[in-house]
Design a protein around this motif. Structure first.
Motif, PDB file in Angstrom:
ATOM      1  N   UNK A 113       0.813  -1.210   0.000  1.00 15.32           N
ATOM      2  CA  UNK A 113       0.000   0.000   0.000  1.00 15.32           C
ATOM      3  C   UNK A 113       0.849   1.265   0.000  1.00 15.32           C
ATOM      4  N   UNK A 114       2.176   1.119   0.012  1.00 12.70           N
ATOM      5  CA  UNK A 114       3.063   2.259   0.156  1.00 12.70           C
ATOM      6  C   UNK A 114       3.043   3.138  -1.095  1.00 12.70           C
ATOM      7  N   UNK A 115       2.613   4.396  -0.990  1.00  9.23           N
ATOM      8  CA  UNK A 115       2.636   5.266  -2.161  1.00  9.23           C
ATOM      9  C   UNK A 115       4.047   5.479  -2.714  1.00  9.23           C
ATOM     10  N   UNK A 116       5.048   5.489  -1.822  1.00  5.37           N
ATOM     11  CA  UNK A 116       6.430   5.680  -2.234  1.00  5.37           C
ATOM     12  C   UNK A 116       7.248   4.462  -1.804  1.00  5.37           C
ATOM     13  N   UNK A 117       7.616   3.579  -2.728  1.00  6.58           N
ATOM     14  CA  UNK A 117       8.401   2.392  -2.379  1.00  6.58           C
ATOM     15  C   UNK A 117       9.724   2.730  -1.688  1.00  6.58           C
ATOM     16  N   UNK A 118      10.230   3.952  -1.909  1.00  5.11           N
ATOM     17  CA  UNK A 118      11.487   4.362  -1.273  1.00  5.11           C
ATOM     18  C   UNK A 118      11.410   4.326   0.248  1.00  5.11           C
ATOM     19  N   UNK A 119      10.202   4.410   0.786  1.00  2.00           N
ATOM     20  CA  UNK A 119      10.045   4.427   2.238  1.00  2.00           C
ATOM     21  C   UNK A 119      10.045   3.029   2.853  1.00  2.00           C
ATOM     22  N   UNK A 120       9.846   2.006   2.044  1.00  2.00           N
ATOM     23  CA  UNK A 120       9.741   0.646   2.575  1.00  2.00           C
ATOM     24  C   UNK A 120      10.938   0.221   3.413  1.00  2.00           C
ATOM     25  N   UNK A 121      12.193   0.480   2.972  1.00  2.00           N
ATOM     26  CA  UNK A 121      13.331   0.072   3.806  1.00  2.00           C
ATOM     27  C   UNK A 121      13.588   0.999   4.993  1.00  2.00           C
ATOM     28  N   UNK A 132      14.925  15.860   4.021  1.00  2.00           N
ATOM     29  CA  UNK A 132      13.761  16.701   3.788  1.00  2.00           C
ATOM     30  C   UNK A 132      12.810  16.098   2.770  1.00  2.00           C
ATOM     31  N   UNK A 133      13.359  15.565   1.675  1.00  2.00           N
ATOM     32  CA  UNK A 133      12.526  14.964   0.644  1.00  2.00           C
ATOM     33  C   UNK A 133      11.815  13.722   1.136  1.00  2.00           C
ATOM     34  N   UNK A 134      12.512  12.908   1.947  1.00  2.00           N
ATOM     35  CA  UNK A 134      11.895  11.704   2.502  1.00  2.00           C
ATOM     36  C   UNK A 134      10.769  12.051   3.467  1.00  2.00           C
ATOM     37  N   UNK A 135      10.964  13.117   4.235  1.00  2.00           N
ATOM     38  CA  UNK A 135       9.889  13.536   5.140  1.00  2.00           C
ATOM     39  C   UNK A 135       8.662  14.002   4.364  1.00  2.00           C
ATOM     40  N   UNK A 136       8.896  14.668   3.235  1.00  2.00           N
ATOM     41  CA  UNK A 136       7.751  15.088   2.420  1.00  2.00           C
ATOM     42  C   UNK A 136       7.027  13.872   1.836  1.00  2.00           C
ATOM     43  N   UNK A 137       7.788  12.878   1.407  1.00  2.00           N
ATOM     44  CA  UNK A 137       7.164  11.658   0.900  1.00  2.00           C
ATOM     45  C   UNK A 137       6.325  11.002   1.984  1.00  2.00           C
ATOM     46  N   UNK A 138       6.845  10.984   3.203  1.00  2.00           N
ATOM     47  CA  UNK A 138       6.114  10.392   4.323  1.00  2.00           C
ATOM     48  C   UNK A 138       4.843  11.195   4.618  1.00  2.00           C
ATOM     49  N   UNK A 139       4.961  12.502   4.607  1.00  2.00           N
ATOM     50  CA  UNK A 139       3.798  13.352   4.888  1.00  2.00           C
ATOM     51  C   UNK A 139       2.711  13.173   3.834  1.00  2.00           C
ATOM     52  N   UNK A 140       3.116  13.131   2.572  1.00  2.00           N
ATOM     53  CA  UNK A 140       2.142  12.923   1.500  1.00  2.00           C
ATOM     54  C   UNK A 140       1.529  11.529   1.613  1.00  2.00           C
TER      55      UNK A 140
END
Length: 218
Positions: A113-121, A132-140
């Motif tokens: 269900x992860x909108x951004x696969x980059x967050x999985x690991x 900063x970019x990863x936090x924005x991905x998490x927030x979105x």
């Protein structure tokens, strides 16, 4: 065109300074609306007024035909509004998985269900240690995974790579087209990747709306 949420003659003051000067604007239901303007134009204050994060000095907020001017931010969230501010949009002392779990209890951290696969690991990492970019991905991701029908996002792609920004724009467009959600975002300029998806543009300058219409009319 049905209106989802709107400001009517809205004024917001920070101490003696007035940030919004009688703003009238509306976001149509199930479509993508963009607030444009330079820093200091009033975009962020407009989103915060819609979300209930700042009080109105005058005017009204109407959501789904019901006045919610005095409804606090937490009550608007319970009613189906998700707000991604420009700063402090994640809980830094919680892990990525815990942030997602708050947005979608029981399934927010599922990889499929992860909108951004980059967050999985990064699920076990504290959100405050992300870039900063990863936090924005998490927030979105939190907004997209939530059950909210109305999403308000302030510069959602700030700090993201071009590829992540393009994915964000596609996800937000899909949230409207495929899922019928209403999305309002604030940007300094209209992102090329969203030009075809945007239905309404409101341009602000010095706390006032100077243009409202379709992107092609600008």
């Amino acid at each position: 065109m049905t209106v989802e949420i709107e400001l009517r003659a809205a004024r917001v003051r920070y101490g003696p300074l007035e940030a919004l000067h009688g703003v009238d604007l509306a976001a149509p239901a199930g479509l993508l609306t963009v607030l444009l303007g330079r820093n200091g134009a009033g975009r962020t204050t407009t989103l915060r007024a819609l979300a209930g994060a700042v009080p109105l000095a005058a005017g009204r907020v109407v959501w789904g035909g019901v006045e919610v001017t005095r409804l606090p931010a937490y009550a608007r969230a319970r009613r189906g509004l998700a707000f991604v501010p420009d700063q402090r949009a994640v809980f830094g002392t919680l892990t990525v998985a815990e942030n997602l779990e708050l947005a979608c209890p029981g399934g927010g951290s599922a990889g499929a269900a992860m909108p951004f696969p980059e967050l999985s690991p990064l699920l076990s990492r504290l959100a405050g240690t992300l870039s900063g970019g990863e936090q924005r991905m998490l927030a979105v991701s939190r907004a997209l995974l939530s059950p909210a029908s109305l999403l308000l996002l302030d510069e959602p792609t700030q700090g993201m790579s071009p590829a992540a920004a393009a994915r964000t724009h596609a996800l937000l467009a899909r949230a409207c087209g495929d899922h019928g959600r209403t999305v309002v975002i604030a940007e300094q300029r209209l992102p090329p990747g969203l030009r075809r998806a945007v239905s309404v543009v409101h341009e602000l300058r010095r706390g006032a709306v100077v243009f409202s219409g379709e992107p092609a009319e600008r």
